[in-house]
Design an enzyme around this catalytic site. Structure first.
Site, PDB file in Angstrom:
ATOM      1  N   HIS A 450     -46.250 -29.011  24.521  1.00 12.95           N
ATOM      2  CA  HIS A 450     -45.695 -29.958  25.487  1.00 12.95           C
ATOM      3  C   HIS A 450     -45.184 -29.270  26.749  1.00 12.95           C
ATOM      4  O   HIS A 450     -44.823 -29.938  27.723  1.00 12.95           O
ATOM      5  CB  HIS A 450     -44.567 -30.778  24.850  1.00 12.95           C
ATOM      6  CG  HIS A 450     -44.598 -32.224  25.235  1.00 12.95           C
ATOM      7  ND1 HIS A 450     -44.943 -32.641  26.510  1.00 12.95           N
ATOM      8  CD2 HIS A 450     -44.342 -33.357  24.533  1.00 12.95           C
ATOM      9  CE1 HIS A 450     -44.881 -33.964  26.561  1.00 12.95           C
ATOM     10  NE2 HIS A 450     -44.537 -34.419  25.386  1.00 12.95           N
ATOM     11  N   ASP A 454     -49.064 -33.101  28.642  1.00  9.60           N
ATOM     12  CA  ASP A 454     -48.285 -34.323  28.463  1.00  9.60           C
ATOM     13  C   ASP A 454     -49.163 -35.394  27.832  1.00  9.60           C
ATOM     14  O   ASP A 454     -50.357 -35.180  27.605  1.00  9.60           O
ATOM     15  CB  ASP A 454     -47.729 -34.802  29.811  1.00  9.60           C
ATOM     16  CG  ASP A 454     -46.777 -33.799  30.436  1.00  9.60           C
ATOM     17  OD1 ASP A 454     -45.921 -33.266  29.697  1.00  9.60           O
ATOM     18  OD2 ASP A 454     -46.908 -33.529  31.640  1.00  9.60           O
TER      19      ASP A 454
END
Length: 479
Positions: A450, A454
């Site tokens: 992450h 995204d």
């Protein structure tokens, strides 16, 4: 001719390797040893390997017992060599002691080899050869002193030897390109598009027809077979039963180097990478029919099975081309996007999981990917993988469907940005145009870093993989 004693040290087989375990001695005290001939088998936290002799001589004392773990740079045995060979070996030992400051240009770097030429200060690595280079030169009868190296410090790499072989063994006929020139050449042919370029594609084509299919693992393939590249079966880990025969129900199992490496890498991945997870369902009905149509002919022609995994890899590679940010690495103050698409393929044995790499997967068709999958899986289970097979991966795929899984949450293969699993193909009732049909369905599960990725980019990447897999038709060619 006068004879002298030298010590053979444990070479650094890979940049990150700090120790190895002596699995089996192939030579006994008093045995004659030729240059490049293996003297022992070792187990590392990556793969198993043979340590070749760097000189001709006679085996002396074995300083390390089988099953003992020893640090890189420590002596493992003594050899009796001719005085001239002994001088070369001293130079090798000196080079090996400087490995912590050396720049590695090859996948792994052992102690080196004997030299018959003077030391060139402009090429400090000229007389340092990896086992792969040594064995390849010995196999084709090449003199390494006649080959010009293109690696760091003038070091001879495996590519240099292969280039000489391709020229018929004539080292002088091979043109050598400097690393700087090679870098300029590589950069000149690379498109300058953004790694997020896939985001510019329209969304109108995201809905694939329900009749198209997706690749998955063949559930009929035998699950796992173990094998280690040793001349005899490896020793069973030592088990100590707690409390003897007094009814205690627990016991201890020694942690092998490979298991220790898995533990370390998984801990590093989970600790450093903020994992996120997403999943998508894919209709693979057309893929199932396509494979059933081609598999028998492919088996007769190629001698290997045409599995769903090769179709899945092709779909993933084409999706990475659209979204190159998936093929990247986090580097604290920047994100490094890899130009080459090298697919790591998770292969499990009964006691470990290894991730051999298919290099330049974007340059292979489905048949080529199928051959690579078969070869790497076989070498993994036979224990014949080399370090070069394990390095350079940029994105990992895992065929978890081969053992019946329908959902998984994989751990990212550090330091990559993502890992994708292909689950079992299951027939389900699916609503198509307000009608119920039985379709072959499979789940794709994506774990992502992450820090780099995204939800939007990851979701669109999965959609592209879904499109590619459902886009197979009965007319799709594998060649």
């Amino acid at each position: 001719m006068s004879m002298k004693w030298i010590e053979v040290i444990m070479p650094q087989l890979a940049e990150s390797l700090v120790s190895a375990t002596i699995a089996k001695w192939l030579k006994k005290p008093g045995d004659r040893v030729e240059q490049y001939e293996p003297i022992c088998e070792v187990i590392t936290d990556k793969v198993n390997a043979e340590i070749p002799s760097t000189v001709d001589g006679i085996m002396g004392d074995l300083l390390v017992e089988e099953g003992t773990t020893i640090a890189v740079g420590e002596a493992i045995c003594r050899m009796q060599v001719a005085a001239s060979d002994e001088e070369a070996a001293e130079q090798v030992t000196s080079i090996a002691q400087q490995q912590s400051n050396a720049q590695h240009s090859e996948t792994y770097t052992p102690a080196g080899a004997a030299s018959t030429t003077g030391h060139d200060p402009n090429q400090p690595m000229r007389n340092r050869y990896s086992p792969a280079v040594q064995s390849l030169a010995a196999e084709h009868g090449l003199n390494l002193q006649t080959i010009q190296g293109t690696g760091a410090g003038g070091r001879i790499t495996r590519k240099d030897v292969l280039a000489v072989i391709a020229q018929g063994g004539n080292a002088g006929a091979v043109a050598v390109q400097s690393p700087a020139a090679a870098g300029q050449h590589a950069s000149s042919g690379v498109p300058s598009g953004s790694p997020f370029s896939g985001l510019n594609r329209g969304n109108a084509d995201l809905s694939a027809s329900a009749g198209e299919t997706v690749p998955a693992a063949d559930a009929g393939v035998p699950v796992r077979h173990s094998g280690i590249h040793l001349t005899e079966s490896p020793k069973i880990p030592q088990i100590e039963v707690e409390g003897g025969g007094q009814g205690r129900s627990e016991y201890f199992i020694d942690v092998t180097p490979v298991r220790n490496a898995i533990a370390r890498n998984m801990r590093q991945s989970v600790s450093e990478i903020p994992h996120a997870w997403t999943m998508i369902e894919v209709d693979v009905t057309n893929l199932v029919m396509l494979r059933n149509k081609l598999k028998d002919e492919f088996k007769r022609k190629e001698g290997i099975n045409l599995t769903y995994l090769s179709f899945m890899m092709k779909g993933v590679v084409n999706a990475i081309k659209d979204y190159p940010i998936m093929n990247s690495v986090w580097a604290v103050d920047k994100i490094i996007v890899k130009r080459d698409i090298n697919l790591s393929m998770a292969v499990g044995t009964e006691d470990s999981v290894l991730t051999p790499v298919i290099k330049h997967a974007d340059q292979r068709n489905i048949a080529g990917l199928a051959r690579e999958v078969d070869e790497l899986a076989r070498k993994t289970r036979e224990g014949t993988l080399k370090l070069d097979h394990m390095q350079g991966g940029t994105f990992t795929v895992n065929n978890t469907g081969s053992f019946g899984s329908i959902l998984s949450q994989p751990i990212i293969n550090y330091p990559q940005a993502a890992i994708l699993t292909f689950e079992s193909i299951v027939k389900k009732p699916v609503v198509i145009n307000d009608m119920i049909a039985v379709r072959s369905m499979a789940n794709l599960c994506l774990s992502l870093d992450h820090r780099i990725l995204d939800g939007v980019i990851s979701g669109r990447f999965l959609q592209r993989v879904k499109e590619n897999l459902e886009g197979y038709t009965m007319d799709t060619k594998v060649y």
